[in-house]
Scaffold this active site. Structure first.
Site, PDB file in Angstrom:
ATOM      1  N   ASP A   1       7.984  -7.087  12.188  1.00  0.00           N
ATOM      2  CA  ASP A   1       8.562  -6.518  10.979  1.00  0.00           C
ATOM      3  C   ASP A   1       9.488  -5.364  11.354  1.00  0.00           C
ATOM      4  O   ASP A   1       9.261  -4.215  10.984  1.00  0.00           O
ATOM      5  CB  ASP A   1       7.450  -6.026  10.049  1.00  0.00           C
ATOM      6  CG  ASP A   1       7.980  -5.645   8.661  1.00  0.00           C
ATOM      7  OD1 ASP A   1       9.099  -6.075   8.326  1.00  0.00           O
ATOM      8  OD2 ASP A   1       7.281  -4.924   7.937  1.00  0.00           O
TER       9      ASP A   1
ATOM     10  N   GLY B   1       0.819  -1.203   0.000  1.00  0.00           N
ATOM     11  CA  GLY B   1       0.000   0.000   0.000  1.00  0.00           C
ATOM     12  C   GLY B   1       0.852   1.250   0.000  1.00  0.00           C
ATOM     13  O   GLY B   1       2.075   1.184  -0.114  1.00  0.00           O
TER      14      GLY B   1
END
Length: 592
Positions: A269, A118
């Protein structure tokens, strides 16, 4: 479409696989592996978001990839070309059900950041005037990723069936990774992850987690509080604000340790783009699409693993891999022990705290790669997180050691945590080879006091309770022996000090004319007793000088000592002291 994509993927990865096989036949080398790792990184980037994510996942798996591949794949970026702004704005209106100008008073005409899944816009909410970050999902990304994982799952099935050298279940790995990626595509889930993370970790004044605006969030649009800050890898920009990179890295390490070892819920992450330094000196965490959890048993096993490393107990370290879920229960660990010994005996020329974290990760990675290990995702990801933080710190200070920065947390947990496994690990650390190590207790107290949550009144309480409990006989024997040694050292040390402070004209009378003094000890005996006494006094001094110390802090200890078992223990100590001093007196008489 399926056939075209399959042909593209198979042609690129197949050609790469053939080159790797030819390299192995012609003689593999580190230089060749490095070149192939760079080539693989380029191929995965060109194949798109699914393969970028897979490459990032492989970069945390030392049991699957050699060191050269781990380093190159860790550099994979999440960046892809941006998609048209008109499509992004149409997605926002469709998902939220309102025209753009009724939601935001302003919105950036182009994205301020873009990633594989995105892109992000900066906007101001119309109703409140608050600045927000608006993340919009890339159109068609679910179908593209679904197609890729469909093809990869089929490839995994073939590998499981025909490739014997791969011992892991490739289909299961693909399924687990696909589940994580599709979770990351659900922005409502990401918002819930951020809320949970904030609740657990943003209670610390130096950690910041953005708020989520739920009225403007859907499965494909995420609206969160705008955080002003600088990426943690932009050292010059951080220092221009009067901040220190090392201070921020230390905040990150302490937060990572709490994530891994305290609550078990952590950011999966970790990279510099997801961690910002704010102008106020706080560490802001972003992007909560991929999260993971550490099992409770593994949390305490990791701390025990560090204790076994300090003790150089490689057999216990190897057995820890069962609790950490690295090995199946039927795997024999005896061949692994020499490999651990060879690596750590070379690495541990200095103390453990002096070790470079990347050195440990690389060394362990070589061991993991040679033996039937299966590194759980939680462990691989936290290693990556700490390695990233140490890498950032090394730019500011080449001598920085992440393990040294972690010691205060480990010391606090060992000294105060009532968990039986950690209590036993503390006893194992302090009573190495049946002798109490006062220097280790002193070091633990020095390090533990650096943790703001350390409380002197809680130190050693778990050990005291075991000492007087029904299962503490073995520990009681060790404590009685040590109490006798300490009492003797304090008594004789006090007598020696009294003799040394006596007027010179009295000393010959006290020592019967012996110029060496009244005690017939060898110099080594005298030094050992005085050092033991001084260590005990230093430990007591550390406890007394702890923050907010007052005598009432010892009330739990007094309560424990009032129990009947404590009186029995006290009489055993008194008997041992009496016998030891009588033996010393007889020894002095015989020497005289």
């Amino acid at each position: 479409q399926v056939a075209l994509r399959a042909a593209e993927v198979l042609s690129k990865l197949g050609a790469f696989g053939v080159k790797v096989l030819l390299d192995e036949r012609s003689g593999d080398s580190s230089a060749k592996r490095r070149a192939r790792a760079v080539e693989l990184r380029t191929i995965l980037t060109r194949l798109g978001p699914t393969f970028v994510k897979i490459g990032q996942g492989l970069s945390t798996r030392p049991d699957l990839c050699p060191a050269e591949y781990l380093e190159e794949l860790a550099e994979l970026q999440d960046s892809l070309p941006t998609f048209p702004d008109e499509e992004a704005f149409a997605c926002i209106e469709r998902e939220l059900g309102f025209p753009l100008d009724s939601i935001y008073s302003t919105i950036s005409p182009s994205p301020i950041a873009a990633a594989s899944l995105g892109q992000v816009y900066k906007a101001r909410l119309k109703y409140s005037g608050k600045l927000v970050a608006v993340k919009v999902q890339r159109p068609g990304i679910e179908d593209a990723i679904g197609l890729d994982f469909y093809l990869l799952r089929g490839l995994g099935f073939l590998i499981n069936k025909y490739v014997d050298i791969v011992t892991s279940d490739v289909v299961a790995l693909m399924d687990e990774f696909a589940r994580r990626v599709f979770q990351e595509l659900n922005y409502v889930q990401e918002g819930q992850n951020a809320r949970r993370f904030k609740k657990l970790y943003a209670d610390k004044q130096d950690v910041l987690v953005p708020d989520i605006f739920w009225d403007y969030t859907s499965a494909k649009v995420l609206t969160m509080e705008w955080i002003e800050g600088v990426k943690l890898n932009q050292q010059a920009a951080i220092e221009s604000q009067g901040l220190k990179v090392l201070d921020l890295v230390n905040i990150g390490i302490q937060c990572s340790l709490r994530q891994l070892l305290e609550y078990g819920y952590f950011h999966a992450d970790p990279h510099p783009g997801n961690i910002l330094a704010t102008p106020e000196g706080k560490l802001a965490f972003l992007d909560f699409g991929m999260m993971s959890e550490t099992p409770e048993d593994a949390r305490v096993a990791i701390i025990g693993h560090v204790v076994h490393l300090v003790n150089r107990d490689y057999e216990a370290m190897a057995r820890d891999y069962y609790a950490l879920d690295f090995l199946e229960p039927d795997v024999d660990v005896s061949p692994i022990v020499p490999a651990l010994k060879n690596f750590f005996d070379d690495a541990l020329n200095a103390t453990v705290s002096e070790l470079n974290f990347k050195t440990i990760v690389d060394g362990l990675g070589a061991v993991l790669y040679r033996y039937p290990f299966n590194v759980p995702a939680y462990y691989a990801l936290i290693l990556r997180s700490l390695t990233v933080l140490e890498g950032l710190a090394l730019y500011a200070d080449p001598d920085f050691k992440v393990l040294a920065a972690s010691y205060p947390y480990f010391a606090k947990r060992l000294l105060t945590d009532p968990n039986p496994y950690l209590r036993d690990a503390l006893i194992e650390l302090l009573f190495k080879d049946g002798r109490f190590r006062w220097n280790r207790l002193e070091n633990l107290l020095v390090q533990g006091r650096q943790d703001r949550e350390f409380a002197a009144k809680d130190a050693l309480q778990p050990v005291l309770k075991l000492l007087l409990g029904p299962d503490g006989e073995e520990l009681r024997v060790l404590v009685v022996k040590e109490a006798v040694r300490v009492t003797e050292a304090i008594t004789i040390g006090t007598l020696i000090d009294s003799y040394n402070s006596a007027p010179e004209f009295l000393k010959p009378l006290i020592s019967s004319g012996n110029p060496a003094g009244p005690f017939k000890f060898s110099e080594a005996e005298r030094e050992q007793m005085m050092e033991l006494r001084d260590q005990v006094f230093r430990v007591w001094g550390l406890l007394r000088s702890s923050n907010n110390f007052d005598p009432s802090l010892l009330q739990p200890v007094v309560q424990v000592l009032q129990e009947p078992e404590a009186r029995v223990l006290g009489s055993r100590v008194a008997g041992g002291v009496t016998q030891r001093l009588a033996a010393r007196l007889l020894q002095q008489l015989l020497r005289t």
